[in-house]
Motif scaffolding. Structure first.
Motif, PDB file in Angstrom:
ATOM      1  N   PRO A   1       0.099  14.159  -6.588  1.00  0.00           N
ATOM      2  CA  PRO A   1      -0.675  13.715  -7.761  1.00  0.00           C
ATOM      3  C   PRO A   1      -1.084  12.246  -7.649  1.00  0.00           C
ATOM      4  O   PRO A   1      -0.387  11.437  -7.034  1.00  0.00           O
ATOM      5  N   GLU A   2      -2.212  11.947  -8.270  1.00  0.00           N
ATOM      6  CA  GLU A   2      -2.714  10.579  -8.274  1.00  0.00           C
ATOM      7  C   GLU A   2      -1.667   9.639  -8.863  1.00  0.00           C
ATOM      8  O   GLU A   2      -0.972   9.983  -9.812  1.00  0.00           O
ATOM      9  N   GLY A   3      -1.555   8.465  -8.248  1.00  0.00           N
ATOM     10  CA  GLY A   3      -0.612   7.455  -8.719  1.00  0.00           C
ATOM     11  C   GLY A   3       0.719   7.454  -8.008  1.00  0.00           C
ATOM     12  O   GLY A   3       1.486   6.511  -8.143  1.00  0.00           O
ATOM     13  N   THR A   4       1.017   8.513  -7.254  1.00  0.00           N
ATOM     14  CA  THR A   4       2.270   8.527  -6.507  1.00  0.00           C
ATOM     15  C   THR A   4       2.129   7.653  -5.272  1.00  0.00           C
ATOM     16  O   THR A   4       1.018   7.341  -4.828  1.00  0.00           O
ATOM     17  N   ILE A   5       3.244   7.268  -4.705  1.00  0.00           N
ATOM     18  CA  ILE A   5       3.228   6.452  -3.490  1.00  0.00           C
ATOM     19  C   ILE A   5       2.497   7.190  -2.375  1.00  0.00           C
ATOM     20  O   ILE A   5       1.715   6.599  -1.637  1.00  0.00           O
ATOM     21  N   GLU A   6       2.726   8.483  -2.268  1.00  0.00           N
ATOM     22  CA  GLU A   6       2.081   9.272  -1.220  1.00  0.00           C
ATOM     23  C   GLU A   6       0.562   9.291  -1.389  1.00  0.00           C
ATOM     24  O   GLU A   6      -0.188   9.131  -0.440  1.00  0.00           O
ATOM     25  N   ALA A   7       0.101   9.487  -2.622  1.00  0.00           N
ATOM     26  CA  ALA A   7      -1.341   9.496  -2.883  1.00  0.00           C
ATOM     27  C   ALA A   7      -1.952   8.127  -2.616  1.00  0.00           C
ATOM     28  O   ALA A   7      -3.052   8.019  -2.074  1.00  0.00           O
ATOM     29  N   LEU A   8      -1.224   7.068  -2.970  1.00  0.00           N
ATOM     30  CA  LEU A   8      -1.707   5.712  -2.688  1.00  0.00           C
ATOM     31  C   LEU A   8      -1.782   5.466  -1.180  1.00  0.00           C
ATOM     32  O   LEU A   8      -2.712   4.809  -0.703  1.00  0.00           O
ATOM     33  N   ALA A   9      -0.826   6.005  -0.437  1.00  0.00           N
ATOM     34  CA  ALA A   9      -0.861   5.858   1.018  1.00  0.00           C
ATOM     35  C   ALA A   9      -2.100   6.552   1.587  1.00  0.00           C
ATOM     36  O   ALA A   9      -2.797   5.998   2.451  1.00  0.00           O
ATOM     37  N   VAL A  10      -2.387   7.740   1.103  1.00  0.00           N
ATOM     38  CA  VAL A  10      -3.571   8.475   1.558  1.00  0.00           C
ATOM     39  C   VAL A  10      -4.832   7.694   1.206  1.00  0.00           C
ATOM     40  O   VAL A  10      -5.744   7.566   2.028  1.00  0.00           O
ATOM     41  N   GLN A  11      -4.909   7.159  -0.009  1.00  0.00           N
ATOM     42  CA  GLN A  11      -6.076   6.379  -0.421  1.00  0.00           C
ATOM     43  C   GLN A  11      -6.252   5.142   0.453  1.00  0.00           C
ATOM     44  O   GLN A  11      -7.379   4.791   0.823  1.00  0.00           O
ATOM     45  N   THR A  12      -5.163   4.494   0.792  1.00  0.00           N
ATOM     46  CA  THR A  12      -5.225   3.314   1.647  1.00  0.00           C
ATOM     47  C   THR A  12      -5.720   3.676   3.037  1.00  0.00           C
ATOM     48  O   THR A  12      -6.576   2.999   3.606  1.00  0.00           O
TER      49      THR A  12
END
Length: 137
Positions: A19-30
């Motif tokens: 889900p958006e906002g998780t560390i994993e999602a932020l890593a993917v976005q980065t």
């Protein structure tokens, strides 16, 4: 290579589903943002694009980590990379500057960094017909 093919190797197989906002999602976005930045630079200003390399105190650049990581990443799609890695007549040895930067103490000047950049641009050009074809689907 389509980022969906390798992001899971870097961020974890489930990272793209988080889900958006998780560390994993932020890593993917980065990762995706960095991929897009590089892709844009290679497309819009290939003559001035340069890889981000560590600068040594003597003013030279250390390309060992960058080049080694680049070559290791080709292992995720060995069949696709074979023509580039093994230098058949259709591609020549376009990857040579990257391979040469994996020596024990690669100290590159601006010309050496430019040679790596030209290799990346040539590799991108080699793969572009496949990317265009895949985008049509």
């Amino acid at each position: 290579m389509d980022p969906r093919r390798w992001i899971g190797l870097v961020a974890g197989e489930q990272a793209m589903m988080e889900p958006e906002g998780t560390i994993e999602a932020l890593a993917v976005q980065t990762l995706a943002a960095n991929y897009n930045r590089i892709s844009t630079g290679l497309a819009e200003t290939p003559q001035t694009w340069r890889p981000r390399l560590a600068r040594r105190k003597d003013g030279t650049f250390d390309a060992f980590a960058w080049s080694t990581a680049f070559l290791l990443a080709t292992g995720s799609a060995q069949r696709l990379w074979r023509p580039v890695l093994h230098g058949p007549p259709s591609t020549g040895d376009i990857i040579a500057p990257i391979r040469e930067a994996t020596t024990a103490d690669p100290r590159l000047d601006e010309a050496g960094v430019a040679a790596i950049a030209r290799a990346v641009v040539a590799i991108r050009s080699h793969f572009m017909p496949n990317r265009v074809k895949a985008a049509r689907w």
